[in-house]
Design an enzyme around this catalytic site. Structure first.
Site, PDB file in Angstrom:
ATOM      1  N   ILE A   5      80.925 104.777  50.077  1.00 45.58           N
ATOM      2  CA  ILE A   5      79.886 105.172  49.120  1.00 45.58           C
ATOM      3  C   ILE A   5      78.523 105.042  49.791  1.00 45.58           C
ATOM      4  O   ILE A   5      78.151 103.966  50.261  1.00 45.58           O
ATOM      5  CB  ILE A   5      79.937 104.290  47.852  1.00 45.58           C
ATOM      6  CG1 ILE A   5      81.316 104.389  47.182  1.00 45.58           C
ATOM      7  CG2 ILE A   5      78.825 104.699  46.883  1.00 45.58           C
ATOM      8  CD1 ILE A   5      81.516 103.424  46.025  1.00 45.58           C
ATOM      9  N   CYS A   6      77.788 106.154  49.840  1.00 42.50           N
ATOM     10  CA  CYS A   6      76.428 106.205  50.389  1.00 42.50           C
ATOM     11  C   CYS A   6      76.400 105.634  51.815  1.00 42.50           C
ATOM     12  O   CYS A   6      77.119 106.114  52.678  1.00 42.50           O
ATOM     13  CB  CYS A   6      75.462 105.486  49.449  1.00 42.50           C
ATOM     14  SG  CYS A   6      73.742 105.895  49.780  1.00 42.50           S
ATOM     15  N   GLU A   7      75.617 104.612  52.075  1.00 45.01           N
ATOM     16  CA  GLU A   7      75.572 104.049  53.432  1.00 45.01           C
ATOM     17  C   GLU A   7      76.966 103.561  53.843  1.00 45.01           C
ATOM     18  O   GLU A   7      77.343 103.622  55.017  1.00 45.01           O
ATOM     19  CB  GLU A   7      74.567 102.904  53.497  1.00 45.01           C
ATOM     20  CG  GLU A   7      74.346 102.386  54.905  1.00 45.01           C
ATOM     21  CD  GLU A   7      73.422 101.178  54.958  1.00 45.01           C
ATOM     22  OE1 GLU A   7      73.272 100.489  53.923  1.00 45.01           O
ATOM     23  OE2 GLU A   7      72.851 100.909  56.025  1.00 45.01           O
ATOM     24  N   GLY A  56      79.588 105.045  53.194  1.00 48.33           N
ATOM     25  CA  GLY A  56      80.279 106.236  53.673  1.00 48.33           C
ATOM     26  C   GLY A  56      79.986 106.487  55.146  1.00 48.33           C
ATOM     27  O   GLY A  56      80.839 106.972  55.893  1.00 48.33           O
ATOM     28  N   THR A  76      81.678 109.544  49.324  1.00 48.26           N
ATOM     29  CA  THR A  76      80.908 109.916  48.133  1.00 48.26           C
ATOM     30  C   THR A  76      79.429 109.720  48.442  1.00 48.26           C
ATOM     31  O   THR A  76      79.045 108.725  49.053  1.00 48.26           O
ATOM     32  CB  THR A  76      81.286 109.042  46.924  1.00 48.26           C
ATOM     33  OG1 THR A  76      81.144 107.675  47.287  1.00 48.26           O
ATOM     34  CG2 THR A  76      82.710 109.281  46.464  1.00 48.26           C
TER      35      THR A  76
END
Lengths: 266, 366
Positions: free
Chosen positions: B148-150, B152, B172
């Site tokens: 998720i975000c960073e 990811g 994501t």
């Protein structure tokens, strides 16, 4: 709750919201206050110029806001409380809400000459004062830029209200009026944030805040050494060593695990 | 300027309605207890920890599908609790209800003591240790990663450096091309990308030198700046709206709780994040180095599901979608969901699509 009181409460809430935005901005730089070593003399001239520009922007913004609020409310038959709330919404003091930051900053400015009297750390304190002056100047420049943006937002809002009226779509509630203001102001502020002037000003403010913070730490380092306390630099050294040792330990554990796995494989 | 057609009677009616709402809201405020706004409540057990990093395994909520375990990896900006905000808005619960075996890594609350911890440590150290633990516990050679975000970006790097460990990867709202905000150039979108490029590397070095970290409060302020009027109206108009409905109000408070829990980002890792990625865009150009090895996106050979938010102002879609042509697999799927950066996880429609979308996609790759 009395309806009149409710409307007043909403005005107060709005002001608090404005303050929270200003605090978010202040945090951005306030959390980062800084400064640098043997600094050049404080650039008071630049700070004075920034102050003058800020004062002019402030006067302009107040004039716009006053005229604007007068047009919206305070007419015969108009609800005086609604007029008061609208006046608050368009009050430039609410836009920036920088008064407490300014007060605190002025108090700290007054401490400058006392610092400079301390002979032993004169250079460090001079550096601190220089960094503070630079930060003050950058903050004023940034506030000037933002005031101009808010003033533009007010103008854009005025145009939008007129356009709706001319198109036969008058605003029928205070909430609709507020929604239009929010949408219009947001567009102007977002556009401002993408401008070269804003980015440059933001960067200069960040640098000034960082410089001040480092100057403060330099002074703290001096006193820590004087009184035999661990300094920030010593603690950082220690943390660096621990991080490196943990890294090595992890690598050793992994290598050992891989060797075991290899040995266990027939 | 022409005047709005608000009559005194309209104004009084609006004010009366407002008064009622404030009075009801005050009563509601008085009734709410901290227990009512708990977040991340899905039951889980601590299974491994090292330094400040903890690995949890969620207790199953449905019969297992027998798929490889899934490790959720959040970033260092914000906390993993976003994926489990509340019972009816929880990616974690949605995935557990669909029979997945779920783990989550919690990076803890780094302090100045973690100033010198790098992304190398997070990916090649802690994340590798978590994967190794899950492999042992599950008795499987490969795990599924959900970044998720960073986080990811961390899983992307891991999948490139350790392709043999990864069965499939779900990303994501993950930035890959940090300069692709310029593709659409939407006003109000990608401000962090633009701002970071306006700074010099030395500005960032000195910022970290002065703070020892990228303070969570600082990033919070940057996020607030990105939506200036929303920030201004949040605690007045928006709050008043939320007060009209207890459920909505509790949601508002839970979100506030998550926002307030924003750890500091370790300094050296922040320098890599801001300079190597936001400024120099090394990841998409295959120039990002971790532990002496270059992260090559073409080394990612596992199937990839790339989920992005169509209205994400923090990670503009093009910055995520840049991954597709760069990776070394044909099994690449994109899923664009309605809403913004956080809305994907908590928005009514998006979060339901997200859970089932991920579970269905993983099921086909078990």
């Amino acid at each position: 709750m009395d309806p009149i009181e409710s409307m007043k409460a909403m005005g107060e809430l709005w002001s608090r919201g404005a303050r929270s935005f200003a605090e978010a901005q202040a945090n951005l730089f306030g959390a980062l206050q800084t400064a640098a070593g043997p600094a050049p003399a404080p650039d008071f001239e630049a700070a004075r110029a920034a102050q003058a520009a800020y004062a002019k922007a402030w006067t302009d913004a107040q004039a716009v806001a006053a005229g604007f609020s007068a047009q919206l409310g305070a007419k015969p038959g108009q609800d005086p409380v609604a007029a008061e709330v609208l006046a608050k919404v368009f009050d430039p003091r609410g836009w920036l809400s920088a008064s407490s930051e300014v007060d605190a900053a002025l108090s700290r400015l007054a401490e400058g000459p006392q610092f400079a009297d301390l002979f032993q750390v004169e250079r460090k304190f001079a550096g601190l004062t220089t960094a503070w002056t630079a930060l003050r100047r950058r903050n004023l420049e940034h506030n000037t830029l933002m005031l101009e943006a808010w003033t533009r937002a007010t103008g854009a809002f005025s145009k939008a209200v007129n356009a709706k009226a001319e198109a036969g779509q008058p605003l029928e509630s205070a909430r609709a009026l507020m929604a239009l203001w929010i949408e219009t102001a947001n567009d102007v502020l977002v556009e401002t944030q993408r401008s070269e002037a804003f980015l440059k000003s933001q960067r200069e403010s960040l640098k000034a805040a960082t410089d001040l913070r480092l100057a403060q730490q330099d002074l703290g380092e001096y006193y820590s050494q004087m009184f035999g306390y661990p300094t920030r630099a010593e603690l950082d050294d220690l943390h660096k060593t621990v991080t490196e040792l943990r890294r090595e330990l992890r690598a050793l554990k992994r290598a050992k695990g891989a060797t075991r796995q290899k040995e266990a494989t027939p | 300027m022409s005047r709005p057609t608000i009559t005194p009677a309209d104004a009084v009616a609006e004010v009366s309605a407002l008064g009622r709402r404030i009075a009801e809201g005050a009563k509601l405020f008085g009734e709410i207890r901290d227990a009512d706004v708990q977040i991340a409540t899905t039951p889980k057990d601590l299974v491994w920890s090292q330094d400040k990093v903890s690995l949890y395994r969620y207790r199953p909520l449905a019969e297992s599908k027998g798929l490889p375990p899934v490790l959720i990896v959040y970033g260092l900006i914000g906390r993993y609790t976003m994926a489990d905000l509340q019972e009816d808005r929880s990616l974690v619960r949605n995935l557990l209800n669909l029979g997945l075996d779920l783990y989550v890594v919690d990076w803890g609350n780094p302090s100045r003591a973690e100033r010198f911890v790098t992304i190398d440590d997070y990916v090649d150290g802690y994340l590798a240790e978590c994967v190794s633990f899950i492999q042992d516990q599950a008795g499987r050679e490969r795990v599924n990663l959900l970044g998720i975000c960073e986080g990811g970006v961390f899983t992307t790097c891991y999948a490139a450096l350790y392709p043999a460990d990864v069965n499939a990867m779900v990303l994501t709202i993950t930035p890959i091309d940090f300069h692709a905000d310029q593709v659409e150039n939407r006003p109000g979108h990608g401000f962090i990308n633009l701002w970071m490029r306006s700074l010099s590397p030395e500005d960032i070095d000195r910022l970290i030198e002065s703070q020892g970290s990228l303070p969570g409060a600082f990033m919070g302020s940057v996020f607030s700046m990105m939506t200036p009027m929303r920030t201004l109206t949040k605690y007045n108009l928006d709050l008043l709206d939320a007060l009209a409905d207890k459920k909505k109000f509790l949601n508002f408070l839970r979100m506030e709780k998550w926002i307030a829990d924003r750890p500091d980002h370790p300094g050296e890792a922040a320098k890599q994040w801001l300079k190597d990625l936001y400024q120099d865009n090394k990841l998409v150009e295959n120039r990002f180095e971790l532990s002496g090895r270059t992260v090559k996106l073409s080394d990612i050979t596992c199937p990839v599901l790339n989920v992005f938010a169509k209205d994400d102002h923090i990670i503009p879609p093009a910055t995520s979608r840049a991954l597709g042509p760069k990776i070394g697999t044909q099994d690449y799927t994109e899923l664009g969901l309605p809403g913004g950066h956080v809305g994907v996880f908590v928005g009514g429609k998006a979060q339901a699509l997200l859970g089932s979308g991920i579970a269905d996609w993983l099921s086909a790759r078990g």
